[in-house]
Scaffold this active site. Structure first.
Site, mmCIF file in Angstrom:
data_model
loop_
_atom_site.group_PDB
_atom_site.id
_atom_site.type_symbol
_atom_site.label_atom_id
_atom_site.label_comp_id
_atom_site.label_asym_id
_atom_site.label_seq_id
_atom_site.Cartn_x
_atom_site.Cartn_y
_atom_site.Cartn_z
ATOM 1 N N HIS A 6 -33.701 -5.200 -61.417
ATOM 2 C CA HIS A 6 -33.512 -3.980 -60.633
ATOM 3 C C HIS A 6 -32.114 -3.819 -60.075
ATOM 4 O O HIS A 6 -31.860 -2.871 -59.346
ATOM 5 C CB HIS A 6 -34.492 -3.947 -59.452
ATOM 6 C CG HIS A 6 -35.886 -3.594 -59.834
ATOM 7 N ND1 HIS A 6 -36.315 -2.294 -59.978
ATOM 8 C CD2 HIS A 6 -36.954 -4.377 -60.112
ATOM 9 C CE1 HIS A 6 -37.597 -2.289 -60.321
ATOM 10 N NE2 HIS A 6 -37.994 -3.530 -60.417
ATOM 11 N N LYS A 45 -32.777 7.342 -47.995
ATOM 12 C CA LYS A 45 -32.908 6.127 -48.806
ATOM 13 C C LYS A 45 -32.404 4.973 -47.955
ATOM 14 O O LYS A 45 -31.867 5.180 -46.879
ATOM 15 C CB LYS A 45 -32.117 6.232 -50.108
ATOM 16 C CG LYS A 45 -30.648 6.616 -49.929
ATOM 17 C CD LYS A 45 -29.944 6.800 -51.267
ATOM 18 C CE LYS A 45 -30.379 8.052 -51.978
ATOM 19 N NZ LYS A 45 -30.733 7.847 -53.362
ATOM 20 N N ARG A 46 -32.590 3.742 -48.459
ATOM 21 C CA ARG A 46 -32.071 2.591 -47.745
ATOM 22 C C ARG A 46 -30.580 2.799 -47.451
ATOM 23 O O ARG A 46 -29.853 3.358 -48.270
ATOM 24 C CB ARG A 46 -32.266 1.351 -48.626
ATOM 25 C CG ARG A 46 -32.268 0.047 -47.915
ATOM 26 C CD ARG A 46 -33.006 -1.011 -48.737
ATOM 27 N NE ARG A 46 -32.747 -0.880 -50.158
ATOM 28 C CZ ARG A 46 -31.741 -1.475 -50.801
ATOM 29 N NH1 ARG A 46 -30.902 -2.242 -50.145
ATOM 30 N NH2 ARG A 46 -31.594 -1.323 -52.097
ATOM 31 N N LYS A 69 -24.744 3.089 -51.799
ATOM 32 C CA LYS A 69 -25.438 4.387 -51.864
ATOM 33 C C LYS A 69 -24.608 5.498 -51.213
ATOM 34 O O LYS A 69 -24.917 6.668 -51.342
ATOM 35 C CB LYS A 69 -26.822 4.284 -51.216
ATOM 36 C CG LYS A 69 -27.774 3.370 -52.007
ATOM 37 C CD LYS A 69 -29.136 3.236 -51.348
ATOM 38 C CE LYS A 69 -30.022 2.208 -52.044
ATOM 39 N NZ LYS A 69 -30.620 2.691 -53.290
ATOM 40 N N THR A 114 -35.477 6.436 -57.711
ATOM 41 C CA THR A 114 -36.695 7.210 -57.998
ATOM 42 C C THR A 114 -36.774 8.408 -57.057
ATOM 43 O O THR A 114 -37.458 9.379 -57.366
ATOM 44 C CB THR A 114 -37.967 6.349 -57.858
ATOM 45 O OG1 THR A 114 -37.942 5.683 -56.596
ATOM 46 C CG2 THR A 114 -38.073 5.338 -58.978
ATOM 47 N N LYS A 145 -38.243 12.419 -57.533
ATOM 48 C CA LYS A 145 -39.190 13.096 -56.624
ATOM 49 C C LYS A 145 -38.621 14.425 -56.139
ATOM 50 O O LYS A 145 -39.328 15.435 -56.082
ATOM 51 C CB LYS A 145 -39.497 12.188 -55.419
ATOM 52 C CG LYS A 145 -40.260 10.928 -55.776
ATOM 53 C CD LYS A 145 -40.220 9.909 -54.635
ATOM 54 C CE LYS A 145 -40.644 8.541 -55.131
ATOM 55 N NZ LYS A 145 -40.283 7.459 -54.198
#
Length: 803
Positions: free
Chosen positions: A354, A544-545, A550, A652, A656
């Site tokens: 991952h 998100k985290r 990110k 993901t 969504k």
């Protein structure tokens, strides 16, 4: 309006009242909302149990192969709506409760969010479990029954505060304790010769006990099992110590066992934290592998047929010790030779990678591993010598052999869990096309050369039941009116929307649903944060985290630049925008926690400034979890997927958001690339460097300072943050964070800023053309049905598990 009687609803109502009286122990007059919630769950659960037993019976009769999915995280969220939707009983439940003055959605709010995961990895595991059941594939999920799991996040004065998530405080009506499924897990001790055989004599042992939760597939065709392990001491109290007055010491064994299942990802910055993590991972892996062997021997009798009857999938490196555990059981307990045991292990195990971040590819200090798991260390040395001999045989040089080794022989000798998982599996898959290509060329390039057939791609997916039908019933109803019901059973049938994407009436109906979702979210966030939001503004969302790769920081710096522009040019026709952030930072990750504080500081300043009041608002949503995602995602207009290219394995959330009609602004990273290929270049906003360009910049001496000083907007924003404009109480709070951008900027914020800012202006241009925006939104919904976890699981089943 008189509601016509529904026999199923009346039957369900009678069952709920019976459960309320005989299992909850209340009558209608005395029952409180939580009593009704428990009665509703238990009444529905009876249906689930019947199907569960039928599914198990069917599996044994078919004598087929089972899938065993080992994951340290399962972010399952609330289960009541999931079970009702998949059994087709939502309307019946609403009707059954309405007669007693109860609102189903209010009762659903009483169900705690199971705190068993952190982010995408855990939510993916939950989607996979639901899809396995929906595709009628017999499967067990294996994980840990965390008492507190991932922390509950509170935001105090803008800072993240971690609190225990007490989701089990009032019991869990969905789970069943299986005392007969208990196993002893050993640590430490010594390995001794026993004739020709070898025996491991652990110095300490704990007991793992199974708790089973049923996982209901779509239309209830199969119910699979999520089996979570709890830990207890063999002797919960040492009476001799207690009676001698050492009351705390007498409970030490129980407290040590309890710590194994207390929290997800205990901080590993200390040696004690590292040891607890390794203990935790071995605990759940060993219990799961012992359980798989017990079931296999009970029903098939011959350990050699394990690969024909069991497919064990390792979700990331957390359960990688399974490779050594399977070998230990085959060699030490079933007396197989090393070569045969290795063949069986490899044919049984698959490994999903991952991440390409080196710090996330787990490795353990060799002395710690050897002390805790001495027999496994011997087996890993044996595997390593075999693997390195194979590497030498095909003429690999020293550097390649060193990269392949299961033992990192650098200064701090460590056991590399990703290399162990790679060597011990017959399949190693990435989770998006770009990620899989990068696995071959970066972290696993030498292992790929040694085992050229192993790496394959399985692009992630999300379950359309939870992430469209349940979280967005208004949109689902509108889509059914437009294209019929086929997409409910096969999300790829959403492509029928392409033919009507330009239909102005459909566009208006979908826009009405989106606005209703925004109104509902705005009301919820007003209650939660006190900030009033305009539902007609562009809802621009990054949830998100919190992690530097990110790039929430890129979003925040651009927000500051936008704020400056709006104040400097009030005469321009600005698009009203609401910036929504949410996510948790790992408790020991200083910069991520600082980014949360910065988001809140920027929000406080901007939201209090009347000069931008009607145009820009910023809100950080505390304690982001599955239930909040189910509210936020259907209300989003713009989905921020802006990681540094080459660093996000898949994502993901991007799937969504698109499925719910948001446009993506993103880099060519992870599954964004495949989303772009599906929805078309004109229906997505792409910016920034590619993964190859990022690598080239790093290789050629990247100079972020020149870029920052060469861009007036970027320079102003970075300086304002650095000099304390947003932190007057502590002017130097963000100086170090901004210095990091000037001096190294590993995540290429400066390199991508100009392109990102231009992309945001493009978003505004598109937003002004509402008809064009709606058409793009419909094309997004139409073309991301391929990103259903049903498709992903079907590919795993065919290519990896052979089920």
């Amino acid at each position: 309006m008189q509601i016509s009687p529904n026999p199923e609803a009346e039957l369900l109502e009678a069952r709920i009242l019976d459960v309320l009286r005989h299992r909850v122990g209340k009558d209608e007059r005395a029952a409180k909302p939580h009593d009704w919630f428990n009665a509703a769950v238990l009444a529905l659960r009876d249906d689930v149990i019947d199907r569960w037993m039928e599914s198990t019976r069917k599996t044994y009769e078919a004598d087929g192969k089972r899938v065993y999915y080992l994951s340290l995280e399962f972010l399952i969220g609330r289960l009541l709506r999931d079970a009702m939707t998949n059994l087709g009983l939502v309307r019946e439940m609403e009707q059954a409760l309405r007669g007693h003055g109860l609102d189903l959605s209010a009762l659903e709010e009483l169900e705690p969010d199971a705190a068993l995961g952190n982010g995408g990895l855990g939510r993916l595991a939950a989607c996979f479990m639901e899809s396995l059941a929906s595709l009628d594939i017999p499967a067990y999920g294996y994980g840990i029954r965390y008492v507190n799991g991932m922390f509950r996040q509170r935001v105090d004065d803008g800072w993240q505060v971690e609190l225990p998530e007490t989701w089990l405080a009032h019991g869990n009506p969905w789970e069943f304790e299986r005392r007969e499924s208990s196993y002893r897990i050993g640590y430490g001790g010594e390995v001794i010769a026993d004739g020709d055989a070898v025996a491991w004599r652990p110095a300490e042992q704990v007991e793992a006990t199974a708790f089973d939760t049923p996982v209901v597939g779509w239309r209830g065709k199969r119910v699979n099992t999520l089996r979570l392990w709890s830990a207890s001491a063999l002797d919960p109290i040492r009476l001799d110590a207690f009676n001698a007055g050492d009351h705390l010491g007498a409970l030490a064994d129980q407290m040590r066992a309890d710590s194994l299942v207390r929290v997800l990802y205990p901080a590993d910055s200390s040696p004690a934290g590292q040891e607890l993590r390794l203990r935790q991972e071995y605990f759940f892996t060993s219990a799961s592998i012992q359980d798989i062997f017990r079931r296999h021997m009970q029903h098939h009798g011959d350990v050699r047929t394990l690969p024909d009857k069991a497919a064990i999938q390792l979700n990331d490196t957390h359960p990688a010790v399974a490779v050594a555990e399977i070998m230990r059981i085959l060699i030490d307990i079933h007396a197989l030779g090393y070569d045969e045991a290795w063949d069986i292990t490899q044919r049984t195990v698959g490994y999903t990678n991952h991440t390409l971040l080196p710090e996330a590819l787990e490795s353990w200090p060799l002395p710690l591993f050897e002390r805790l798991l001495p027999r496994h260390m011997q087996i890993i040395y044996a595997i390593n010598s075999r693997v390195l001999r194979e590497a030498r045989k095909i003429g690999m040089d020293d550097a390649e052999v060193s990269a392949i080794s299961l033992i990192d022989e650098g200064g701090d000798r460590r056991v590399r869990m990703a290399n162990l998982a790679f060597a011990g599996a017959h399949s190693v898959n990435g989770v998006a096309a770009l990620h899989t290509d990068l696995m071959k060329s970066t972290v696993f390039s030498s292992l790929h050369k040694l085992y050229p057939g192993k790496i394959n791609n399985k692009t992630n997916g999300v379950t359309p039941r939870r992430w469209l039908q349940q979280c967005n019933p208004g949109l689902t109803a509108t889509l059914r009116d437009a294209i019929g019901d086929a997409f409910l059973d096969d999300a790829e049938q959403l492509v029928a929307l392409n033919a009507v994407a330009g239909d102005a009436i459909l566009g208006e109906r979908i826009a009405e649903v989106k606005r209703a979702n925004k109104v509902a979210l705005a009301a919820h966030l007003k209650d939660l944060t006190g900030i009033r939001l305009n539902p007609d503004a562009l809802f621009d969302v990054q949830v998100k985290r919190i992690h530097e790769y990110k790039r929430q920081l890129l979003n925040l710096v651009e927000t500051v630049a936008l704020y400056d522009q709006i104040r400097s040019h009030p005469e321009r026709d600005w698009v009203p925008r609401v910036k929504i952030f949410g996510g948790k930072a790992a408790s020991s990750y200083h910069n991520a926690k600082l980014i949360i504080k910065l988001a809140n500081d920027i929000a406080r300043r901007i939201n209090a400034d009347p000069s931008v009041g009607g145009v820009l608002k910023v809100v950080f949503v505390p304690n982001y979890n599955v239930s909040l995602a189910e509210r936020i995602i259907p209300a989003a207009d713009l989905s921020e997927q802006i990681s540094t290219a080459g660093m996000e394995a898949s994502g993901t959330g991007n799937m969504k958001f698109a499925l719910n009609g948001a446009l993506t602004i993103g880099t060519l990273d992870g599954a964004n690339i495949e989303i772009k290929d599906r929805v078309g270049d004109e229906n997505i906003v792409i910016f920034g460097l590619t993964a190859d360009e990022v690598a080239a910049q790093r290789a050629n001496g990247y100079d972020p300072r020149a870029l920052i000083e060469g861009n007036r907007e970027l320079h102003q924003a970075v300086e304002a943050i650095s000099l304390g404009v947003f932190s007057p109480d502590d002017p130097h709070r963000y100086t170090g964070l901004m210095d990091g951008l000037y001096n190294s900027d590993w995540f290429m914020l400066a390199a991508d800023f100009e392109s990102y800012a231009a992309a945001q202006r493009d978003v505004e241009r598109r937003w002004r053309d509402q008809q064009g925006w709606r058409k793009s939104a419909i094309h997004n919904i139409a073309n991301v049905g391929w990103f259903s976890s049903d498709r992903t699981i079907a590919e795993y089943a065919k290519d990896i598990w052979k089920v």
